[in-house]
Design a protein around this motif. Sequence first.
Motif, PDB file in Angstrom:
ATOM      1  N   PHE A  35       8.620 -21.205   1.747  1.00 36.09           N
ATOM      2  CA  PHE A  35       8.158 -19.975   2.322  1.00 36.09           C
ATOM      3  C   PHE A  35       6.859 -20.622   2.982  1.00 36.09           C
ATOM      4  O   PHE A  35       6.640 -20.174   4.401  1.00 36.09           O
ATOM      5  N   GLN A 153       3.688 -17.590  -5.787  1.00 28.41           N
ATOM      6  CA  GLN A 153       2.768 -17.457  -4.913  1.00 28.41           C
ATOM      7  C   GLN A 153       2.127 -18.796  -4.825  1.00 28.41           C
ATOM      8  O   GLN A 153       1.378 -19.158  -3.563  1.00 28.41           O
ATOM      9  N   VAL A 157       1.151 -20.993  -1.586  1.00 25.81           N
ATOM     10  CA  VAL A 157      -0.130 -21.407  -0.661  1.00 25.81           C
ATOM     11  C   VAL A 157      -0.062 -22.911  -0.779  1.00 25.81           C
ATOM     12  O   VAL A 157      -0.705 -23.496  -0.270  1.00 25.81           O
ATOM     13  N   ILE A 160       1.735 -23.875   2.400  1.00 22.39           N
ATOM     14  CA  ILE A 160       0.821 -23.713   3.360  1.00 22.39           C
ATOM     15  C   ILE A 160      -0.396 -24.894   3.660  1.00 22.39           C
ATOM     16  O   ILE A 160      -0.657 -25.480   4.418  1.00 22.39           O
ATOM     17  N   GLN A 275       0.133  -5.132   2.121  1.00 25.19           N
ATOM     18  CA  GLN A 275      -0.303  -6.680   2.001  1.00 25.19           C
ATOM     19  C   GLN A 275      -0.509  -7.365   3.342  1.00 25.19           C
ATOM     20  O   GLN A 275      -1.183  -8.276   3.463  1.00 25.19           O
ATOM     21  N   GLN A 276       0.387  -6.855   4.322  1.00 24.76           N
ATOM     22  CA  GLN A 276       0.210  -7.675   5.776  1.00 24.76           C
ATOM     23  C   GLN A 276      -0.701  -6.704   6.672  1.00 24.76           C
ATOM     24  O   GLN A 276      -1.327  -7.491   7.273  1.00 24.76           O
ATOM     25  N   ILE A 280      -4.133 -10.733   6.546  1.00 24.19           N
ATOM     26  CA  ILE A 280      -4.179 -11.844   5.955  1.00 24.19           C
ATOM     27  C   ILE A 280      -3.667 -13.033   6.969  1.00 24.19           C
ATOM     28  O   ILE A 280      -4.056 -14.118   7.271  1.00 24.19           O
ATOM     29  N   ASN A 281      -2.442 -12.501   7.789  1.00 23.04           N
ATOM     30  CA  ASN A 281      -1.895 -13.756   8.368  1.00 23.04           C
ATOM     31  C   ASN A 281      -2.614 -13.717   9.983  1.00 23.04           C
ATOM     32  O   ASN A 281      -2.256 -14.939  10.507  1.00 23.04           O
ATOM     33  N   MET A 284      -4.587 -16.460   8.463  1.00 19.09           N
ATOM     34  CA  MET A 284      -3.733 -17.395   8.337  1.00 19.09           C
ATOM     35  C   MET A 284      -3.203 -18.261   9.636  1.00 19.09           C
ATOM     36  O   MET A 284      -3.184 -19.375   9.737  1.00 19.09           O
ATOM     37  N   ASN A 312      -7.619 -20.371  -0.602  1.00 19.56           N
ATOM     38  CA  ASN A 312      -6.504 -19.855  -1.070  1.00 19.56           C
ATOM     39  C   ASN A 312      -5.650 -20.309  -2.138  1.00 19.56           C
ATOM     40  O   ASN A 312      -5.356 -19.508  -3.019  1.00 19.56           O
ATOM     41  N   PHE A 371      -8.070 -11.984  -1.308  1.00 20.59           N
ATOM     42  CA  PHE A 371      -6.775 -11.742  -1.224  1.00 20.59           C
ATOM     43  C   PHE A 371      -5.882 -12.589  -2.069  1.00 20.59           C
ATOM     44  O   PHE A 371      -4.861 -12.137  -2.603  1.00 20.59           O
ATOM     45  N   GLY A 376      -1.896 -10.911  -2.609  1.00 22.48           N
ATOM     46  CA  GLY A 376      -1.142 -12.414  -2.324  1.00 22.48           C
ATOM     47  C   GLY A 376      -0.323 -12.274  -3.384  1.00 22.48           C
ATOM     48  O   GLY A 376       0.889 -12.259  -3.067  1.00 22.48           O
ATOM     49  N   TRP A 380       3.815  -9.360  -4.808  1.00 23.09           N
ATOM     50  CA  TRP A 380       4.970  -9.924  -5.108  1.00 23.09           C
ATOM     51  C   TRP A 380       5.456  -9.713  -6.495  1.00 23.09           C
ATOM     52  O   TRP A 380       6.694  -9.354  -6.854  1.00 23.09           O
ATOM     53  N   LEU A 403       7.632  -5.601   4.099  1.00 19.85           N
ATOM     54  CA  LEU A 403       6.564  -6.760   4.452  1.00 19.85           C
ATOM     55  C   LEU A 403       6.948  -7.490   5.573  1.00 19.85           C
ATOM     56  O   LEU A 403       5.871  -7.844   6.321  1.00 19.85           O
ATOM     57  N   ASP A 407       4.671  -8.047   8.740  1.00 18.47           N
ATOM     58  CA  ASP A 407       4.154  -9.271   9.039  1.00 18.47           C
ATOM     59  C   ASP A 407       4.269  -9.594  10.674  1.00 18.47           C
ATOM     60  O   ASP A 407       3.391 -10.018  11.396  1.00 18.47           O
TER      61      ASP A 407
HETATM   62  C1  BGC Z   1       2.082 -13.422   1.906  1.00 21.45           C
HETATM   63  C2  BGC Z   1       2.243 -14.187   2.998  1.00 21.45           C
HETATM   64  C3  BGC Z   1       0.989 -14.771   3.211  1.00 21.45           C
HETATM   65  C4  BGC Z   1       0.570 -15.686   2.197  1.00 21.45           C
HETATM   66  C5  BGC Z   1      -0.812 -16.215   2.333  1.00 21.45           C
HETATM   67  C6  BGC Z   1       2.057 -14.291   0.597  1.00 21.45           C
HETATM   68  O1  BGC Z   1       1.755 -13.200  -0.220  1.00 21.45           O
HETATM   69  O2  BGC Z   1       3.361 -12.724   1.559  1.00 21.45           O
HETATM   70  O3  BGC Z   1       2.337 -13.446   4.237  1.00 21.45           O
HETATM   71  O4  BGC Z   1       1.085 -15.730   4.642  1.00 21.45           O
HETATM   72  O5  BGC Z   1       0.704 -14.864   0.936  1.00 21.45           O
HETATM   73  O6  BGC Z   1      -1.184 -17.091   1.027  1.00 21.45           O
END
Ligand code: BGC
Length: 462
Positions: A35, A153, A157, A160, A275-276, A280-281, A284, A312, A371, A376, A380, A403, A407
């Motif tokens: 993800f 989660q 991260v 990412i 959350q969105q 945050i995005n 990001m 993060n 976040f 974050g 979930w 969600l 986004d």
């Molecule tokens: C979110 C993502 C976000 C990520 C960033 C997740 O919980 O659903 O949209 O990019 O956290 O850490």
Amino acid sequence: MSSINTNLSADASSGKSMKFVTLVSMIAALGGLLFGFDTAVVSGAIGFMQDRFDLNEVEVGWAVSSLIIGCVVGAAFSGVLSDRLGRKKVLIAAAALFIIGSIGSAIPDTFSMYIIARMIGGLGIGITSTLCPLYNAEIAPAKYRGRLVALNQFATVTGIFLVYFVNSGIAGYGDDAWDIANAWRWMFGVGVVPGVIFFILLFLVPESPRWLIKQGKSEQALSVLLRIHGEEDAKQEVLDIKASFAEEKGSSLKEIFRPGIRLALIVGVVLAVLQQVTGINAVMYYAPEIFKSMGAGTDSSLVQTILIGLVNFLFTILAIWLIDKVGRKVLLLVGSSVMTICLAVIGIAFHTGHTTGSLVLVFILIYVAAFAVSLGPVVWVILSEIFPNRVRGRATAIASMALWIADYVVSQSFPPMLDSAGPAVTFWIFGAMSLITFLFTMRVVPETKGKSLEEIEASWSK
Ligand code: BGC
């Protein structure tokens, strides 16, 4: 391949059981890695693809958002499919879709082929983003459920964060011509590695005991639960889970909209959207652009972006440590209030033109930290635990779809909003949403820490 479940002796000590559950949860959490990897990888590839395919602004938008459209659809189907076929089979299919998506995005000679491949990968991500936390919640003992689900989660991260390095390593490998012809292909193609590992390891995990009981396979469910709890607790858990199914009436769709459950659905969908829409995005996906617009050079904007990834990552670890100790609500309340303050300050900085120096960077980093320790992971976790056994797949899927739609809307509207309303107003809107998150959590969100899924389920009917 035989499952881990059958390989372990029946009388696992509590240490052994914890190892077993952690191992299984870590395998499922790999879905989070895919993800994170897939949502972030395009940021490094897009510049080269723009040159290679001569893309205009709209096409650039498509290159980024095609994955998210796949995610919306994948999330939508994940519920029905996993309620019917089981969590494990659908996760295996999702891993396969992810692998096809990665190969497909690496080899195309036309832009449309790339878009189709990204959508296929997106289907896989939409499914894993919904089912990996859900699977972990269904397998975890109540006491550690928060942290075991939050592992997902953590993997997201990590994905990412890893991508920043993978992308810059690949981009640094050749000259400009090589980058335009090949670098972006390798960036997407590398995803095959975690995809294949996830695909293979999934064969080793047991099916969710709650899904097994729903299918009438109580013996199999018991043997999984024996690995997780001691003998006494496992037998009791089977009885509790069975009782929860016996209480639910009507078709599963009707069930979702039954008054008690309807409230759970409202909590899930609203939290998912919040959350969105708290932005945050926007940070990001567009961090390098935000920093460049504040006067940073390309290199320092990349360093700042890596800093965001690091913060993060570190604060997600803090969340895992805290979530079963202080509970979900405290994290959400503290996180959303800190986010509100940071966004207000960032807005003021843009409004008054104080964007040079490190003020904005510092507040963006605190915002990301807040976040990472709250919305974050916690959203979930809550999505995976607030719905009743019988409708969990479908209901979680609805919230997860909401969600992903949110986004999509935020990531599509952020650049035009910066242009029309300006950065100050844009960040203030995110700030207002963070304030709403605080108020909504205080008034409506229940605390689920330490309760079994069946106890949470029973609390909705009260
Ligand atoms: C979110 C993502 C976000 C990520 C960033 C997740 O919980 O659903 O949209 O990019 O956290 O850490």
